[in-house]
Write an enzyme that holds these catalytic residues in place. Sequence first.
Site, PDB file in Angstrom:
ATOM      1  N   ASN A 128       0.840  -1.192   0.000  1.00 39.29           N
ATOM      2  CA  ASN A 128       0.000   0.000   0.000  1.00 39.29           C
ATOM      3  C   ASN A 128       0.880   1.250   0.000  1.00 39.29           C
ATOM      4  O   ASN A 128       1.532   1.561   0.999  1.00 39.29           O
ATOM      5  CB  ASN A 128      -0.918  -0.034   1.230  1.00 39.29           C
ATOM      6  CG  ASN A 128      -1.915   1.087   1.251  1.00 39.29           C
ATOM      7  OD1 ASN A 128      -1.604   2.223   0.926  1.00 39.29           O
ATOM      8  ND2 ASN A 128      -3.122   0.776   1.675  1.00 39.29           N
ATOM      9  N   LYS A 176       0.158   3.861   2.775  1.00 35.25           N
ATOM     10  CA  LYS A 176       0.787   3.558   4.067  1.00 35.25           C
ATOM     11  C   LYS A 176       2.275   3.894   4.031  1.00 35.25           C
ATOM     12  O   LYS A 176       2.826   4.418   4.993  1.00 35.25           O
ATOM     13  CB  LYS A 176       0.607   2.085   4.433  1.00 35.25           C
ATOM     14  CG  LYS A 176      -0.778   1.720   4.892  1.00 35.25           C
ATOM     15  CD  LYS A 176      -0.833   0.264   5.342  1.00 35.25           C
ATOM     16  CE  LYS A 176      -2.230  -0.118   5.775  1.00 35.25           C
ATOM     17  NZ  LYS A 176      -2.281  -1.499   6.303  1.00 35.25           N
ATOM     18  N   ASP A 191      -1.482  -2.842  10.849  1.00 33.55           N
ATOM     19  CA  ASP A 191      -2.807  -3.341  10.540  1.00 33.55           C
ATOM     20  C   ASP A 191      -3.757  -2.341  11.158  1.00 33.55           C
ATOM     21  O   ASP A 191      -3.612  -1.969  12.324  1.00 33.55           O
ATOM     22  CB  ASP A 191      -3.061  -4.761  11.064  1.00 33.55           C
ATOM     23  CG  ASP A 191      -4.260  -5.391  10.370  1.00 33.55           C
ATOM     24  OD1 ASP A 191      -4.286  -5.382   9.124  1.00 33.55           O
ATOM     25  OD2 ASP A 191      -5.177  -5.857  11.058  1.00 33.55           O
ATOM     26  N   PHE A 203      -7.126   7.283   1.291  1.00 30.77           N
ATOM     27  CA  PHE A 203      -7.596   6.035   0.706  1.00 30.77           C
ATOM     28  C   PHE A 203      -8.534   5.364   1.700  1.00 30.77           C
ATOM     29  O   PHE A 203      -8.773   5.875   2.788  1.00 30.77           O
ATOM     30  CB  PHE A 203      -6.403   5.128   0.353  1.00 30.77           C
ATOM     31  CG  PHE A 203      -5.496   4.812   1.523  1.00 30.77           C
ATOM     32  CD1 PHE A 203      -5.676   3.653   2.265  1.00 30.77           C
ATOM     33  CD2 PHE A 203      -4.465   5.672   1.880  1.00 30.77           C
ATOM     34  CE1 PHE A 203      -4.849   3.369   3.343  1.00 30.77           C
ATOM     35  CE2 PHE A 203      -3.638   5.381   2.955  1.00 30.77           C
ATOM     36  CZ  PHE A 203      -3.828   4.231   3.690  1.00 30.77           C
ATOM     37  N   GLY A 204      -9.075   4.226   1.330  1.00 35.53           N
ATOM     38  CA  GLY A 204      -9.960   3.494   2.240  1.00 35.53           C
ATOM     39  C   GLY A 204     -11.228   4.272   2.534  1.00 35.53           C
ATOM     40  O   GLY A 204     -11.891   4.793   1.639  1.00 35.53           O
ATOM     41  N   TYR A 205     -11.526   4.363   3.819  1.00 37.25           N
ATOM     42  CA  TYR A 205     -12.759   5.019   4.267  1.00 37.25           C
ATOM     43  C   TYR A 205     -12.573   6.523   4.509  1.00 37.25           C
ATOM     44  O   TYR A 205     -13.494   7.188   4.991  1.00 37.25           O
ATOM     45  CB  TYR A 205     -13.257   4.357   5.561  1.00 37.25           C
ATOM     46  CG  TYR A 205     -13.605   2.898   5.384  1.00 37.25           C
ATOM     47  CD1 TYR A 205     -14.857   2.504   4.923  1.00 37.25           C
ATOM     48  CD2 TYR A 205     -12.671   1.908   5.684  1.00 37.25           C
ATOM     49  CE1 TYR A 205     -15.171   1.161   4.757  1.00 37.25           C
ATOM     50  CE2 TYR A 205     -12.975   0.563   5.529  1.00 37.25           C
ATOM     51  CZ  TYR A 205     -14.229   0.196   5.058  1.00 37.25           C
ATOM     52  OH  TYR A 205     -14.535  -1.131   4.891  1.00 37.25           O
ATOM     53  N   ARG A 212      -2.598   6.099  12.307  1.00 39.19           N
ATOM     54  CA  ARG A 212      -1.273   5.551  11.993  1.00 39.19           C
ATOM     55  C   ARG A 212      -0.179   6.463  12.553  1.00 39.19           C
ATOM     56  O   ARG A 212       0.827   5.996  13.061  1.00 39.19           O
ATOM     57  CB  ARG A 212      -1.134   5.370  10.485  1.00 39.19           C
ATOM     58  CG  ARG A 212       0.017   4.477  10.101  1.00 39.19           C
ATOM     59  CD  ARG A 212      -0.066   4.028   8.641  1.00 39.19           C
ATOM     60  NE  ARG A 212      -1.239   3.191   8.425  1.00 39.19           N
ATOM     61  CZ  ARG A 212      -2.335   3.572   7.756  1.00 39.19           C
ATOM     62  NH1 ARG A 212      -2.406   4.767   7.211  1.00 39.19           N
ATOM     63  NH2 ARG A 212      -3.349   2.749   7.629  1.00 39.19           N
TER      64      ARG A 212
END
Length: 192
Positions: free
Chosen positions: A9, A12, A69, A151-153, A181
Amino acid sequence: MKFVLASHNKGKLAEMQAVLADLGIEVVMPADLGIYVDVEETGETFAENAALKANAIMEASGLPAIADDSGLCVDALDGAPGIFSARWAGEHGNDAANNQKLLAELADVADEDRTAHFHSSVVLVRGQEVLRGDGDVQGVIGHELRGSNGFGYDPLFWPAQTPGRTMAELSPGEKNHLSHRYHALKDLASRL
């Protein structure tokens, strides 16, 4: 010092590089080293999944490995999607499908009950040494996708610290200083 990120990713990677560069740590992806390992996330917690990924990449590379994670935990959904965040709608990494499923699940949920948090567990494995950091960011889930960063939600998540803007409407610098993060990496960095 060089750490291998146990992820493909790039979002990340950028977030980790931004935080860890100040500590003199270079973060690279496995592909940069010609390593292509896909780790099955069989853990029951964010921390267990991060440890599985970090251990696998350390074994494959021989270098210290760092893994994250993380996921979205929605109160009205009893913490779902949680550790299944990236594959909640069935296909791993399909952000559009995951966001549409979240909107559908919350369609009849009142605004005041749309509270949620992002959680991140970051694990660093160096030989026999295992270090972990955890972080959260509180917020609410919106009714429509907004913003193009992240990204993601991120387009649905409104952090408590930035009323009126979703995580995807923040600049990378803003996000890096309030995200789950970021807090997990700062927690980990305090242990290095």
